[in-house]
Scaffold this active site. Structure first.
Site, PDB file in Angstrom:
ATOM      1  N   GLU A   4      -4.475 -27.182 -17.526  1.00 53.81           N
ATOM      2  CA  GLU A   4      -5.692 -26.917 -16.761  1.00 53.81           C
ATOM      3  C   GLU A   4      -6.313 -28.199 -16.222  1.00 53.81           C
ATOM      4  OE1 GLU A   4      -9.131 -26.491 -20.233  1.00 53.81           O
ATOM      5  OE2 GLU A   4      -8.014 -24.721 -19.608  1.00 53.81           O
ATOM      6  N   TYR A  30       1.849 -16.851 -18.749  1.00 56.28           N
ATOM      7  CA  TYR A  30       0.882 -16.147 -19.568  1.00 56.28           C
ATOM      8  C   TYR A  30       0.094 -15.239 -18.628  1.00 56.28           C
ATOM      9  CZ  TYR A  30      -2.548 -15.076 -23.083  1.00 56.28           C
ATOM     10  OH  TYR A  30      -3.353 -14.399 -23.963  1.00 56.28           O
ATOM     11  N   GLY A  56      -0.358 -24.443 -22.863  1.00 57.43           N
ATOM     12  CA  GLY A  56      -1.481 -24.875 -23.691  1.00 57.43           C
ATOM     13  C   GLY A  56      -2.677 -25.210 -22.828  1.00 57.43           C
ATOM     14  N   ARG A  57      -3.547 -26.073 -23.353  1.00 50.51           N
ATOM     15  CA  ARG A  57      -4.757 -26.461 -22.631  1.00 50.51           C
ATOM     16  C   ARG A  57      -4.490 -27.563 -21.609  1.00 50.51           C
ATOM     17  NH1 ARG A  57      -9.410 -24.425 -25.144  1.00 50.51           N
ATOM     18  NH2 ARG A  57     -10.391 -25.197 -23.258  1.00 50.51           N
ATOM     19  N   CYS A  88       4.148 -20.411 -20.032  1.00 56.91           N
ATOM     20  CA  CYS A  88       2.767 -20.085 -20.360  1.00 56.91           C
ATOM     21  C   CYS A  88       1.793 -20.574 -19.287  1.00 56.91           C
ATOM     22  CB  CYS A  88       2.448 -20.623 -21.751  1.00 56.91           C
ATOM     23  SG  CYS A  88       0.998 -19.893 -22.516  1.00 56.91           S
ATOM     24  N   HIS A  89       0.903 -21.498 -19.622  1.00 54.27           N
ATOM     25  CA  HIS A  89      -0.059 -22.049 -18.675  1.00 54.27           C
ATOM     26  C   HIS A  89       0.524 -23.207 -17.867  1.00 54.27           C
ATOM     27  CE1 HIS A  89      -2.821 -19.693 -21.127  1.00 54.27           C
ATOM     28  NE2 HIS A  89      -3.717 -19.830 -20.171  1.00 54.27           N
TER      29      HIS A  89
END
Length: 195
Positions: free
Chosen positions: A93, A139, A89-90, A119-120
């Site tokens: 980051e 991802y 997800g976000r 994913c991330h």
């Protein structure tokens, strides 16, 4: 099978399915899961984001649910856990900018404890410097970070449903991989499910 104590690292706008589904799967399999987020305490929540693959050049994003934090990040010690889960997800980051997060990930890795990341989430593993020489997937947009940090990129298939195991590291590209990702992680944990 002995129940394992598993830590899940989340933050605001963690991918909804990548936090909720593994949390429920691992508890259903008999494990205990603590969820933590820097700056949040037990009983707080993080907001989630739902990422979907709808034919655009990248995923779409929608507001998800509130996801409960079950332990205080500041009191967490890797020694008290058997494994780590890092959803995407976000959140990754900005979580990768937190040195305490990176230190915690390094401690799990140094102790050779199982780590499942999707994913991330691999942005955090990359920033922690634990991918050197490891085969993994993520991802596709995270491929440059995996490779720059010394990881060996394994391409995801077109349905994003594969998972990669390298020692005790289990990675997957996105939430459609949950069945294979969680099955392989449970195997690494030594979990057997009677049917």
């Amino acid at each position: 099978m002995a129940a394992k104590k598993i830590l899940m690292l989340v933050g605001d706008f963690v991918e909804d399915y990548e936090a909720m589904s593994p949390f429920q799967i691992l508890i259903t399999a008999g494990h205990e899961v603590d969820t933590v987020c820097p700056g949040k305490k037990e009983g707080d929540v993080v907001k989630t984001a739902i990422h979907d693959f709808e034919g655009d050049q990248t995923y779409t994003e929608k507001r998800g649910h509130n996801f409960m934090i079950t332990a205080d990040f500041e009191n967490i010690k890797a020694d008290n856990y058997d494994a780590l889960v890092v959803p995407g997800g976000r959140a990754p980051e900005y979580l990768r900018l937190n040195e305490d997060v990176l230190k915690l990930v390094r401690e799990f890795n140094s102790a050779d404890k199982p780590i499942a990341s999707i994913c991330h989430g691999q942005q955090i593993l990359s920033a922690a410097g634990i991918l050197e020489g490891k085969s993994c997937t993520a991802y596709p947009a995270v491929k440059p970070e995996v490779e720059k940090s010394g990881g060996k990129w394994v391409a995801a298939n077109e349905t994003f449903s594969n998972a990669v195991v390298d020692g005790k590291l289990v990675t997957a590209p996105a939430w459609p991989a949950h069945p294979e990702w969680m099955r392989k992680f449970l195997e690494v944990l030594g979990t057997t499910i009677d049917t």
